[in-house]
Scaffold this motif. Structure first.
Motif, PDB file in Angstrom:
ATOM      1  N   ASN A 125       0.842  -1.198   0.000  1.00  0.00           N
ATOM      2  CA  ASN A 125       0.000   0.000   0.000  1.00  0.00           C
ATOM      3  C   ASN A 125       0.874   1.244   0.000  1.00  0.00           C
ATOM      4  O   ASN A 125       2.108   1.162   0.080  1.00  0.00           O
ATOM      5  N   GLY A 126       0.223   2.406  -0.085  1.00  0.00           N
ATOM      6  CA  GLY A 126       0.964   3.654  -0.172  1.00  0.00           C
ATOM      7  C   GLY A 126       1.854   3.920   1.021  1.00  0.00           C
ATOM      8  O   GLY A 126       2.979   4.408   0.870  1.00  0.00           O
ATOM      9  N   ASP A 127       1.371   3.607   2.234  1.00  0.00           N
ATOM     10  CA  ASP A 127       2.172   3.845   3.428  1.00  0.00           C
ATOM     11  C   ASP A 127       3.446   3.008   3.425  1.00  0.00           C
ATOM     12  O   ASP A 127       4.529   3.506   3.778  1.00  0.00           O
ATOM     13  N   VAL A 128       3.336   1.743   3.031  1.00  0.00           N
ATOM     14  CA  VAL A 128       4.498   0.862   3.005  1.00  0.00           C
ATOM     15  C   VAL A 128       5.497   1.343   1.949  1.00  0.00           C
ATOM     16  O   VAL A 128       6.719   1.354   2.180  1.00  0.00           O
ATOM     17  N   ARG A 129       4.990   1.759   0.800  1.00  0.00           N
ATOM     18  CA  ARG A 129       5.887   2.212  -0.268  1.00  0.00           C
ATOM     19  C   ARG A 129       6.675   3.458   0.160  1.00  0.00           C
ATOM     20  O   ARG A 129       7.877   3.557  -0.094  1.00  0.00           O
ATOM     21  N   VAL A 130       5.989   4.416   0.797  1.00  0.00           N
ATOM     22  CA  VAL A 130       6.696   5.614   1.239  1.00  0.00           C
ATOM     23  C   VAL A 130       7.665   5.280   2.366  1.00  0.00           C
ATOM     24  O   VAL A 130       8.775   5.829   2.440  1.00  0.00           O
ATOM     25  N   GLN A 131       7.275   4.376   3.250  1.00  0.00           N
ATOM     26  CA  GLN A 131       8.176   3.982   4.327  1.00  0.00           C
ATOM     27  C   GLN A 131       9.446   3.351   3.759  1.00  0.00           C
ATOM     28  O   GLN A 131      10.557   3.611   4.244  1.00  0.00           O
ATOM     29  N   ARG A 132       9.299   2.544   2.709  1.00  0.00           N
ATOM     30  CA  ARG A 132      10.470   1.967   2.061  1.00  0.00           C
ATOM     31  C   ARG A 132      11.310   3.043   1.371  1.00  0.00           C
ATOM     32  O   ARG A 132      12.541   2.975   1.364  1.00  0.00           O
ATOM     33  N   LEU A 133      10.647   4.036   0.815  1.00  0.00           N
ATOM     34  CA  LEU A 133      11.353   5.111   0.124  1.00  0.00           C
ATOM     35  C   LEU A 133      12.303   5.844   1.063  1.00  0.00           C
ATOM     36  O   LEU A 133      13.436   6.177   0.697  1.00  0.00           O
ATOM     37  N   ILE A 134      11.855   6.093   2.300  1.00  0.00           N
ATOM     38  CA  ILE A 134      12.657   6.893   3.232  1.00  0.00           C
ATOM     39  C   ILE A 134      13.507   6.026   4.152  1.00  0.00           C
ATOM     40  O   ILE A 134      14.219   6.548   4.998  1.00  0.00           O
ATOM     41  N   SER A 135      13.421   4.714   3.996  1.00  0.00           N
ATOM     42  CA  SER A 135      14.114   3.824   4.926  1.00  0.00           C
ATOM     43  C   SER A 135      15.627   3.820   4.734  1.00  0.00           C
ATOM     44  O   SER A 135      16.365   3.401   5.615  1.00  0.00           O
TER      45      SER A 135
END
Length: 772
Positions: A125-135
């Motif tokens: 989902n969108g939250d997981v994708r953004v979390q991966r982006l900034i990880s």
């Protein structure tokens, strides 16, 4: 040289010899757009709908990063059911892949980078994708950031919204930044309205990074004006109340401009955006004093005793800058109490619709409508108010602050004059509309539906509006509607119909038995919303208002959902509320408004059960009271879980959230929510949770004080009531040490008001009866 070696070198030699235009050709469909379409395609139906675009992207052999990423992503997916795309991806030979990755390395990217981007896109989902982006600190291309922030994406969490490192701003062109800004503002205003000020600081950082010079100054003005216009966008929830944050965001940019060596130019659209925000702000103390003085006078011209205030100055400065008023500016002036053609009352409101382009001339009707709206009663408007309730005699509201009608002071009018001034009825006006071929649409249709006297009347409005008759029929009671039929009804029209169903749900006062058809109305509303707002749809995961309407109705003091005793009726209403809350958690997610309605339903059920058991105890002389709320443990788990979710701290020291001064909490938990939660916990007899809530309040006192200040004296009064509720139910069980610790912490708050003090026995005794 071996012919096979020479043949394998042909693609590489071809790429080296080809022009940049050949390697990066202009395409009829943006590669980033194709990648975004693939990301949003969850079902086979969606993949088939965009199949031609996906096939086109799979066949390209250009060196554009989005296309290469798309093809590498498809190569790792199971696309056997998509024959043409699968064939196109399989046609890429290993040597071609190697050649393209070598070209990629010459631009500073590696195959590992592409693998990392695929991992980001593969989030569920969108939250997981953004979390991966900034990880990780690994560099990412700008197109990947804009794709993840696309307008149709759905987010639930806010912790990661402002973690992007500042250096990412430097590599963005102004066009790329404005694209990202538009998308961020859209998400922020739906999910986290008060953080629009954080977006303003983020924008200010970018403006400061733009190099000086003529070109740089032009780019700064472009970003500055576009941001001012974007920041006028109202919040998705409580838009008028949250408009103060829109104004704070605009003020941050205006202050930035004033502090530059060369202030930035404000264009007419930006002046107008500022005025559009200002009409939604509450009155200042000076404005309120003037409104009180002239509340009953005619004409109700707005007057200032101490010069011009900021709201009036905005229009004056716009004209001084050489931008003359047009019809839309005059409409804003009417809402501001500054109409030149007819007296109007300063009215707090969302900005009216603005017609642009070839339809700009229609703003004359907008001006006319706002002049009617900015009046105090039917007589001044010459038209019926569809929400024509008279303002209560005990209300302290002033004209322009509420939708209710104010009294007409016509004691010295003759009967002839009264008849001449009387506006037509709603029915007469509606019949004239239909006779002249005017269909009810937009705001008119919403209000007609909400205030219809019956379902039959509401159905008539829907038919006259031109909505598909099959869709209108699908709303009928005791029918099994289809998702496709309901989907053809616009969301705001659908929400208005749900409001009608909930408003027509009967009260139990003075009625021994309610017909089954009337009892079923709110259950029918729940069924329609569950079907229309499914969790696997964008609308279902973002549109919350119909759920709030239902929960507000279930929390109504005398609503009847069951023929039986008041205790059983209110227990059933609570059970229905819990089921609805679970549905909301699976779809759009809860908000403080829904949390407050659940607290009220719990209190209502507990008080009804308490009244019943008090009478039973008196009659039977038995001792002891069983739990006031059935299934209390389950109710507590849900309630405490909601409060925990809404009070998660956002950001931490040293992060981008901290540097940009992001709000501490994602949701606006104010005094009303804390008071309702404390009372609900008391009726659920969870003293430990009440202690925890008080500790949380003391730890976040500055935040709570700010929220209390936003709603005035009532906010501070609610804080005092919350402390009284705690003392009434938990105070007797506190040991001396605990009580002294709490009193000491309250005394050390440095609060000049009486809201944060330990209740006296007199205040405690006065509050306890009010709770039950």
């Amino acid at each position: 040289m071996d012919k096979r070696i020479l043949k394998s070198m042909i693609p590489t030699l071809s790429r080296m010899a080809s022009s940049r235009r050949h390697r990066y050709p202009r395409l009829r469909l943006s590669p980033s757009r194709i990648l975004a379409l693939r990301l949003r395609s969850k079902t086979d139906r969606q993949k088939k709908a965009y199949g031609n675009a996906f096939e086109f992207a799979a066949k390209q052999r250009t060196e554009r990063l989005p296309l290469l990423l798309f093809q590498a992503w498809m190569a790792r997916q199971d696309i056997r059911n998509e024959d043409r795309i699968s064939a196109a991806i399989r046609s890429i030979t290993p040597s071609e892949w190697a050649d393209r990755f070598r070209s990629l390395a010459s631009r500073g990217w590696s195959r590992g980078d592409v693998d990392h981007w695929i991992w980001i896109l593969s989030g569920e989902n969108g939250d997981v994708r953004v979390q991966r982006l900034i990880s990780t600190e690994r560099p990412k291309p700008i197109f990947l950031v804009t794709i993840l922030a696309r307008s149709d994406e759905t987010f639930r969490k806010a912790e990661h919204h402002f973690h992007s490192p500042p250096r990412s701003l430097v590599t963005m062109t102004s066009t790329q930044f404005l694209l990202l800004l538009r998308r961020i503002v859209r998400h922020v205003q739906r999910l986290w309205p008060r953080s629009i000020t954080t977006v303003a600081r983020f924008t200010g950082d970018y403006i400061r990074m733009i190099p000086s010079g003529a070109t740089g100054y032009h780019q700064k003005c472009e970003v500055f004006n576009t941001a001012l216009q974007l920041f006028k966008q109202p919040a998705a929830t409580q838009p008028i109340r949250n408009m103060e944050f829109n104004w704070r965001a605009q003020r941050l940019l205006l202050a930035l401009s004033d502090n530059l060596d060369k202030p930035l130019i404000i264009n007419k659209a930006s002046y107008r955006a500022i005025r559009q925000v200002m009409v939604g702000l509450k009155r200042s103390q000076t404005e309120r004093a003037v409104a009180i003085r002239y509340a009953k006078s005619w004409p109700p011209y707005r007057q200032d005793f101490d010069g011009l205030d900021a709201k009036r100055t905005a229009g004056v400065v716009m004209r001084e800058a050489g931008y003359p008023d047009d019809n839309y500016d005059q409409a804003l002036g009417a809402l501001g109490g500054m109409s030149n053609n007819s007296p109007t009352v300063q009215t707090r409101s969302l900005p009216p619709k603005e017609w642009e382009g070839e339809e700009q001339d229609r703003n004359v009707y907008t001006r006319w409508a706002m002049m009617i709206r900015a009046t105090r009663n039917r007589q001044e408007a010459k038209l019926p108010n569809l929400q024509a309730r008279l303002v209560p005699a005990t209300s302290t509201a002033l004209p322009g602050e509420t939708r209710e009608n104010f009294p007409i002071h016509d004691a010295n009018y003759s009967e002839y004059e009264l008849a001449r001034l009387s506006p037509p009825t709603v029915t007469e006006l509606y019949d004239q509309m239909i006779t002249r071929g005017l269909k009810p649409q937009g705001y008119c249709l919403y209000n007609l539906l909400i205030n219809a006297g019956s379902l039959e009347e509401g159905t008539r409005y829907l038919r006259d509006s031109g909505i598909n008759p099959a869709s209108v029929k699908s709303l009928t009671l005791f029918k099994q509607p289809s998702f496709q039929a309901l989907r053809q009804i616009p969301l705001l029209v659908f929400k208005s119909y749900i409001q009608l169903l909930c408003r027509l749900q009967p009260d139990r006062r003075g009625r021994e038995k309610v017909p089954l058809e009337e009892l079923y109305l709110i259950r029918h509303a729940i069924k329609l919303v569950r079907l229309r707002l499914r969790p696997d749809t964008t609308e279902g995961s973002t549109f919350r208002p119909p759920w709030s309407v239902i929960l507000r109705a279930l929390a109504r003091p005398n609503i009847c959902v069951l023929n039986g005793t008041p205790a059983n009726n209110d227990a059933e209403a609570l059970s229905m509320s819990l089921d609805v809350v679970e549905s909301v958690r699976r779809t759009a997610g809860v908000d403080p408004e829904i949390f407050l309605y659940l607290c009220r339903s719990i209190q209502k059920a507990a008080v009804s059960r308490l009244d019943t058991w008090e009478a039973s105890i008196r009659d039977s002389n038995t001792a002891g009271i069983p739990p006031l709320v059935s299934s209390a443990e389950s109710v507590l788990k849900t309630l405490k879980g909601l409060f925990s979710d809404m009070t998660i701290l956002v950001g931490s020291p040293g992060t981008a959230s901290s540097r940009l001064q992001a709000p501490s909490f994602m949701h606006d938990i104010g005094p009303a929510h804390l008071h309702g939660y404390m009372r609900a916990l008391a009726f659920l007899e969870d003293t430990a949770a009440m202690k925890h809530l008080l500790q949380w309040m003391l730890a976040n006192k500055s935040y709570i004080d700010e929220e209390a200040e936003r709603i005035g004296n009532r906010g501070h009064a609610l804080i005092a009531k919350t402390l009284c509720a705690f003392q009434a139910f938990v105070g007797p069980s506190l040991d001396q040490e605990e009580q002294e610790d709490i009193i000491t912490r309250m005394e050390n708050t440095g609060d000049p008001t009486d809201s944060w003090k330990w209740p006296t026995p007199e205040e405690d005794n006065a509050q306890t009866p009010a709770m039950v």
